[in-house]
Motif scaffolding. Structure first.
Motif, short mmCIF file in Angstrom:
data_model
loop_
_atom_site.label_atom_id
_atom_site.label_comp_id
_atom_site.label_asym_id
_atom_site.label_seq_id
_atom_site.Cartn_x
_atom_site.Cartn_y
_atom_site.Cartn_z
N SER A 75 1.66 1.47 3.72
CA SER A 75 2.48 1.71 4.90
C SER A 75 2.54 0.45 5.76
N GLU A 76 3.44 0.47 6.74
CA GLU A 76 3.65 -0.70 7.60
C GLU A 76 2.41 -1.05 8.42
N ARG A 77 1.54 -0.08 8.67
CA ARG A 77 0.37 -0.35 9.51
C ARG A 77 -0.56 -1.38 8.87
N PHE A 78 -0.50 -1.52 7.55
CA PHE A 78 -1.37 -2.47 6.87
C PHE A 78 -0.99 -3.92 7.20
N ALA A 79 0.23 -4.13 7.69
CA ALA A 79 0.66 -5.49 8.01
C ALA A 79 -0.22 -6.12 9.08
N LYS A 80 -0.75 -5.31 9.98
CA LYS A 80 -1.54 -5.83 11.10
C LYS A 80 -3.04 -5.85 10.81
N LEU A 81 -3.42 -5.42 9.63
CA LEU A 81 -4.84 -5.39 9.29
C LEU A 81 -5.30 -6.72 8.71
N TYR A 82 -6.60 -6.99 8.86
CA TYR A 82 -7.23 -8.16 8.24
C TYR A 82 -7.81 -7.73 6.89
N PRO A 83 -8.02 -8.66 5.98
CA PRO A 83 -8.51 -8.30 4.65
C PRO A 83 -9.79 -7.47 4.66
N TYR A 84 -10.72 -7.77 5.57
CA TYR A 84 -12.00 -7.06 5.59
C TYR A 84 -11.85 -5.63 6.11
N GLU A 85 -10.68 -5.27 6.63
CA GLU A 85 -10.44 -3.93 7.12
C GLU A 85 -9.83 -3.02 6.05
N MET A 86 -9.67 -3.54 4.85
CA MET A 86 -9.02 -2.79 3.78
C MET A 86 -9.97 -2.60 2.61
N SER A 87 -9.73 -1.57 1.83
CA SER A 87 -10.51 -1.34 0.62
C SER A 87 -10.08 -2.33 -0.46
N GLY A 88 -10.87 -2.41 -1.53
CA GLY A 88 -10.53 -3.32 -2.61
C GLY A 88 -9.20 -2.98 -3.26
N GLY A 89 -8.95 -1.68 -3.46
CA GLY A 89 -7.69 -1.26 -4.07
C GLY A 89 -6.50 -1.56 -3.19
N GLN A 90 -6.64 -1.32 -1.88
CA GLN A 90 -5.56 -1.62 -0.95
C GLN A 90 -5.29 -3.12 -0.90
N LEU A 91 -6.35 -3.91 -0.93
CA LEU A 91 -6.18 -5.36 -0.87
C LEU A 91 -5.54 -5.90 -2.14
N GLN A 92 -5.85 -5.28 -3.28
CA GLN A 92 -5.21 -5.72 -4.53
C GLN A 92 -3.71 -5.42 -4.50
N ARG A 93 -3.34 -4.31 -3.87
CA ARG A 93 -1.92 -4.01 -3.70
C ARG A 93 -1.25 -5.06 -2.82
N ALA A 94 -1.95 -5.46 -1.76
CA ALA A 94 -1.42 -6.51 -0.89
C ALA A 94 -1.29 -7.83 -1.64
N ALA A 95 -2.22 -8.08 -2.57
CA ALA A 95 -2.14 -9.30 -3.38
C ALA A 95 -0.91 -9.27 -4.28
N LEU A 96 -0.57 -8.10 -4.81
CA LEU A 96 0.64 -7.97 -5.62
C LEU A 96 1.88 -8.24 -4.76
N ALA A 97 1.88 -7.71 -3.53
CA ALA A 97 3.00 -7.96 -2.61
C ALA A 97 3.13 -9.45 -2.31
N ARG A 98 2.00 -10.12 -2.14
CA ARG A 98 2.02 -11.56 -1.87
C ARG A 98 2.58 -12.34 -3.04
N ALA A 99 2.27 -11.90 -4.27
CA ALA A 99 2.81 -12.58 -5.45
C ALA A 99 4.32 -12.43 -5.56
N LEU A 100 4.84 -11.30 -5.08
CA LEU A 100 6.28 -11.04 -5.15
C LEU A 100 7.04 -11.72 -4.01
N ALA A 101 6.35 -12.00 -2.92
CA ALA A 101 7.02 -12.45 -1.69
C ALA A 101 7.85 -13.73 -1.82
N PRO A 102 7.44 -14.75 -2.57
CA PRO A 102 8.20 -16.01 -2.56
C PRO A 102 9.56 -15.96 -3.24
N ASP A 103 9.87 -14.88 -3.94
CA ASP A 103 11.13 -14.82 -4.70
C ASP A 103 12.03 -13.72 -4.16
#
Length: 218
Positions: free
Chosen positions: A146-174
């Protein structure tokens, strides 16, 4: 050359050796890639499996041009990329991204997820600042955050949530990529995903299109 008639990525007779110190402290050559050839087509999810030291990471790093081959070629959409200058390769770097196994260590702990995704879009000149911010929310939705994760820091997220964010980061430049990306590999449209794992069961777990076995550099 029409890109739909050639493999998305082609590795042709790749060779890579490293010089390491043995237990006796003598310098010896270790063959990481020994005449390796591989073709990966659009829409495939390829599992790259093999024991430690079989050359999985070296092959992946070579495709991303983080490691230079001693011999052989790597082509992206029919274009040889090993000998491109940094300025020539920069547009392709947006299309070739890495998702690290440990997401916590790959994020800057001082940056929110929104800041990390915006930072990955710093070379995207065709989007305005407001469009980039909107893309952040679109990317989070694509990986089911959800959009609320945009304002979170990495240490505030679970490993699974952070891996999802990592996938989003990989997609972002294109931003030209309109494929319907979701977490399940088979839904990645024309995007190519290469999973790097030790056992063949991981390829089954990630529902890979096919698995490529690596053994002693081959």
């Amino acid at each position: 050359m029409q890109t739909d008639t050639v493999p998305l990525i082609r590795v042709d007779s790749a060779v890579k050796t490293f010089t390491v110190r043995s237990r006796s402290l003598r310098r010896v050559k270790m063959i990481a890639l020994n005449n390796v050839s591989l073709e990966i087509n659009r829409g495939e999810t390829v599992g790259l499996v093999g024991e430690s030291g079989s050359g999985k990471s070296t092959l992946g790093r070579s495709i991303l041009r983080l490691t230079t081959l001693d011999a052989g070629k790597i082509l992206y959409e029919g274009q040889e990329i090993q000998h491109l200058s940094e300025s020539q390769f920069r547009p392709l770097r947006r299309k070739l991204q890495m998702v690290f196994q440990n997401p916590l260590t790959s994020f800057n702990p001082m940056m929110t997820i929104e800041a990390a995704l915006l930072d990955s879009m710093r070379l995207v000149t065709e989007l305005s600042p407001s469009e980039k911010k909107q893309r952040v929310f679109q990317l989070l939705d694509q990986v089911e955050l959800s959009e609320r994760f945009a304002k979170l820091y990495p240490y505030e997220m679970s490993g699974g949530q952070l891996q999802r964010a990592a996938l989003a980061r990989a997609l972002a430049p294109d931003p030209d990529d309109r494929s319907p990306v979701r977490l399940e590999p088979q839904r990645h449209g024309y995007r190519i995903i290469v999973w790097n794992r030790h056992g063949i069961h991981w390829a089954q777990h990630f529902r890979c299109t096919r698995a490529v076995q690596r053994h002693e550099g081959r």
